[in-house]
Design a protein around this motif. Sequence first.
Motif, PDB file in Angstrom:
ATOM      1  N   ASP A   1      -8.575   8.577  -2.760  1.00  0.00           N
ATOM      2  CA  ASP A   1      -7.235   8.924  -2.291  1.00  0.00           C
ATOM      3  C   ASP A   1      -6.894   8.199  -0.987  1.00  0.00           C
ATOM      4  OD1 ASP A   1      -6.456  10.578  -4.330  1.00  0.00           O
ATOM      5  OD2 ASP A   1      -6.799  12.455  -3.252  1.00  0.00           O
ATOM      6  N   ILE A   2      -5.639   7.779  -0.886  1.00  0.00           N
ATOM      7  CA  ILE A   2      -5.087   7.243   0.351  1.00  0.00           C
ATOM      8  C   ILE A   2      -4.122   8.290   0.905  1.00  0.00           C
ATOM      9  CG2 ILE A   2      -3.656   5.443   1.382  1.00  0.00           C
ATOM     10  CD1 ILE A   2      -4.709   3.552  -0.820  1.00  0.00           C
ATOM     11  N   LEU A   3      -4.392   8.780   2.111  1.00  0.00           N
ATOM     12  CA  LEU A   3      -3.575   9.821   2.733  1.00  0.00           C
ATOM     13  C   LEU A   3      -2.606   9.204   3.735  1.00  0.00           C
ATOM     14  CD1 LEU A   3      -5.911  11.450   1.454  1.00  0.00           C
ATOM     15  CD2 LEU A   3      -5.813  12.966   3.427  1.00  0.00           C
ATOM     16  N   LEU A   4      -1.381   9.723   3.727  1.00  0.00           N
ATOM     17  CA  LEU A   4      -0.326   9.246   4.619  1.00  0.00           C
ATOM     18  C   LEU A   4      -0.035  10.275   5.705  1.00  0.00           C
ATOM     19  CD1 LEU A   4       2.162   7.589   5.518  1.00  0.00           C
ATOM     20  CD2 LEU A   4       3.434   8.669   3.648  1.00  0.00           C
ATOM     21  N   LEU A   5      -0.187   9.860   6.970  1.00  0.00           N
ATOM     22  CA  LEU A   5       0.226  10.646   8.124  1.00  0.00           C
ATOM     23  C   LEU A   5       1.398   9.941   8.798  1.00  0.00           C
ATOM     24  CD1 LEU A   5      -3.195  10.424   8.158  1.00  0.00           C
ATOM     25  CD2 LEU A   5      -2.873  12.082   9.976  1.00  0.00           C
ATOM     26  N   HIS A   6       1.989  10.629   9.783  1.00  0.00           N
ATOM     27  CA  HIS A   6       3.020  10.012  10.610  1.00  0.00           C
ATOM     28  C   HIS A   6       2.719  10.304  12.082  1.00  0.00           C
ATOM     29  CE1 HIS A   6       5.192  10.123   6.739  1.00  0.00           C
ATOM     30  NE2 HIS A   6       5.780   9.034   7.201  1.00  0.00           N
ATOM     31  N   PHE A   7       3.248   9.454  12.956  1.00  0.00           N
ATOM     32  CA  PHE A   7       3.135   9.672  14.401  1.00  0.00           C
ATOM     33  C   PHE A   7       4.142  10.752  14.791  1.00  0.00           C
ATOM     34  CE2 PHE A   7       1.221   5.481  14.039  1.00  0.00           C
ATOM     35  CZ  PHE A   7       0.183   5.532  14.961  1.00  0.00           C
ATOM     36  N   ARG A   8       3.740  12.005  14.608  1.00  0.00           N
ATOM     37  CA  ARG A   8       4.603  13.157  14.859  1.00  0.00           C
ATOM     38  C   ARG A   8       4.101  13.954  16.055  1.00  0.00           C
ATOM     39  NH1 ARG A   8       4.716  14.898   8.507  1.00  0.00           N
ATOM     40  NH2 ARG A   8       6.696  13.912   7.935  1.00  0.00           N
TER      41      ARG A   8
ATOM     42  N   LEU B   1       0.830  -1.201   0.000  1.00  0.00           N
ATOM     43  CA  LEU B   1       0.000   0.000   0.000  1.00  0.00           C
ATOM     44  C   LEU B   1       0.867   1.254   0.000  1.00  0.00           C
ATOM     45  CD1 LEU B   1      -3.172   0.023   0.132  1.00  0.00           C
ATOM     46  CD2 LEU B   1      -2.864   1.117   2.349  1.00  0.00           C
ATOM     47  N   LEU B   2       0.660   2.101  -1.014  1.00  0.00           N
ATOM     48  CA  LEU B   2       1.338   3.391  -1.095  1.00  0.00           C
ATOM     49  C   LEU B   2       0.342   4.497  -0.750  1.00  0.00           C
ATOM     50  CD1 LEU B   2       3.532   2.716  -4.257  1.00  0.00           C
ATOM     51  CD2 LEU B   2       4.089   2.332  -1.850  1.00  0.00           C
ATOM     52  N   TRP B   3       0.425   5.653  -1.390  1.00  0.00           N
ATOM     53  CA  TRP B   3      -0.440   6.769  -1.031  1.00  0.00           C
ATOM     54  C   TRP B   3      -0.505   7.751  -2.190  1.00  0.00           C
ATOM     55  CZ3 TRP B   3       4.282   5.622   1.068  1.00  0.00           C
ATOM     56  CH2 TRP B   3       5.325   6.509   0.793  1.00  0.00           C
ATOM     57  N   THR B   4      -1.448   8.692  -2.102  1.00  0.00           N
ATOM     58  CA  THR B   4      -1.604   9.721  -3.134  1.00  0.00           C
ATOM     59  C   THR B   4      -1.364  11.127  -2.590  1.00  0.00           C
ATOM     60  OG1 THR B   4      -3.984   9.578  -2.708  1.00  0.00           O
ATOM     61  CG2 THR B   4      -3.162   8.449  -4.655  1.00  0.00           C
ATOM     62  N   ALA B   5      -1.333  11.280  -1.267  1.00  0.00           N
ATOM     63  CA  ALA B   5      -1.063  12.586  -0.661  1.00  0.00           C
ATOM     64  C   ALA B   5      -0.508  12.357   0.733  1.00  0.00           C
ATOM     65  CB  ALA B   5      -2.329  13.435  -0.599  1.00  0.00           C
ATOM     66  N   THR B   6       0.334  13.277   1.187  1.00  0.00           N
ATOM     67  CA  THR B   6       0.869  13.198   2.542  1.00  0.00           C
ATOM     68  C   THR B   6       0.288  14.334   3.382  1.00  0.00           C
ATOM     69  OG1 THR B   6       2.804  14.555   1.998  1.00  0.00           O
ATOM     70  CG2 THR B   6       3.020  12.167   1.720  1.00  0.00           C
ATOM     71  N   VAL B   7       0.260  14.105   4.687  1.00  0.00           N
ATOM     72  CA  VAL B   7      -0.243  15.117   5.618  1.00  0.00           C
ATOM     73  C   VAL B   7       0.944  15.663   6.402  1.00  0.00           C
ATOM     74  CG1 VAL B   7      -1.798  15.595   7.528  1.00  0.00           C
ATOM     75  CG2 VAL B   7      -2.463  13.956   5.744  1.00  0.00           C
ATOM     76  N   GLN B   8       1.149  16.963   6.298  1.00  0.00           N
ATOM     77  CA  GLN B   8       2.289  17.633   6.903  1.00  0.00           C
ATOM     78  C   GLN B   8       1.895  18.270   8.234  1.00  0.00           C
ATOM     79  OE1 GLN B   8       5.220  17.142   5.397  1.00  0.00           O
ATOM     80  NE2 GLN B   8       4.038  15.955   3.900  1.00  0.00           N
ATOM     81  N   PRO B   9       2.882  18.728   9.031  1.00  0.00           N
ATOM     82  CA  PRO B   9       2.557  19.416  10.287  1.00  0.00           C
ATOM     83  C   PRO B   9       1.527  20.526  10.071  1.00  0.00           C
ATOM     84  CG  PRO B   9       4.905  18.996  10.173  1.00  0.00           C
ATOM     85  CD  PRO B   9       4.340  18.582   8.851  1.00  0.00           C
ATOM     86  N   GLY B  10       0.623  20.642  11.028  1.00  0.00           N
ATOM     87  CA  GLY B  10      -0.461  21.615  10.912  1.00  0.00           C
ATOM     88  C   GLY B  10      -1.669  21.068  10.178  1.00  0.00           C
ATOM     89  N   GLY B  11      -1.647  19.780   9.821  1.00  0.00           N
ATOM     90  CA  GLY B  11      -2.770  19.188   9.105  1.00  0.00           C
ATOM     91  C   GLY B  11      -2.836  19.575   7.645  1.00  0.00           C
TER      92      GLY B  11
END
Length: 291
Positions: free
Chosen positions: A250-257, A225-235
């Motif tokens: 779309d599959i969105l990618l977040l991180h435990f930040r 599983l890959l993604w189509t958009a990433t979520v950056q700091p501040g949402g």
Amino acid sequence: MTMFWGRRGCGRITAALAATALAAGCATSQAAPGGSARPGARSDGSPQARPQGSQGAGSGPAGALPRPGEVGRIKAGALPPVISSIPTERKVVFLTIDDGWEQDPGFVRQVREQRIPITVFAMRQAVEAVGTPDRSGGQARFVGAGKWDYFRRLAEAGAPIENHTLTHPNLRLLGEAAQRQEICGASKVIRREIGARPVLFRPPFGNYNDATLRAAKACGMSAVLLWTATVQPGGKIAYQVPDKRLRPGDILLLHFRPNLERDFRILVNKIKRRGYELGDLQAYLKAAGVR
């Protein structure tokens, strides 16, 4: 040539183009033989159907479920398919989150109390706080605070815990045997700690090759599983399409930040304001033919 399966009508994207699009990012369920099914799954590991309006603690996230005939098929082959979006025209997107450094208890509360569907890709070193955490979102407060207990709480809230390797290497630089050790090793840890063996795999940095797909298959993965958009700091959503907008599937990618609770709240509100639903990824994968 490896192909990426995207939304219906978008066709296929060559690996060279996809690698460029994925450079900005990091990075259906069945129980293992003899293992217990994950929370919210049947004994064969497939997701339980849930009425979208159902209420009650412990009933799992109320993600949008696919309608009859809504989802296009993802072509199966000898190796696990590489999926960057779900083939649907419905305004639904899917939330995924990687690594495991910043274990903010407020995030678990949001997922549980608001019944938000999210799929977790855990990386052992991050979960166990071995190495350097991701501080791109600001000052970290909860690095490794709960370790695997934190991920057990996420699983109890309905989030599948999937595979993101043991140590987050660039898999393209490893031979097949070393890749298998990273993927199979992570699955063994997750099964031991969570009680269900992963069946989805996300390669670190989005980097993979044919050896990765063979290793993933050998380790019991049904899809990469890959993604189509990433979520950056501040949402903030960092789009990988020219028109800079969400698209169905779309599959969105977040991180435990750091500041995850705040950023996650901003993100979910933003998605809903744009008229999108949050989908049950496992149910959509099943509808697309990924078992």
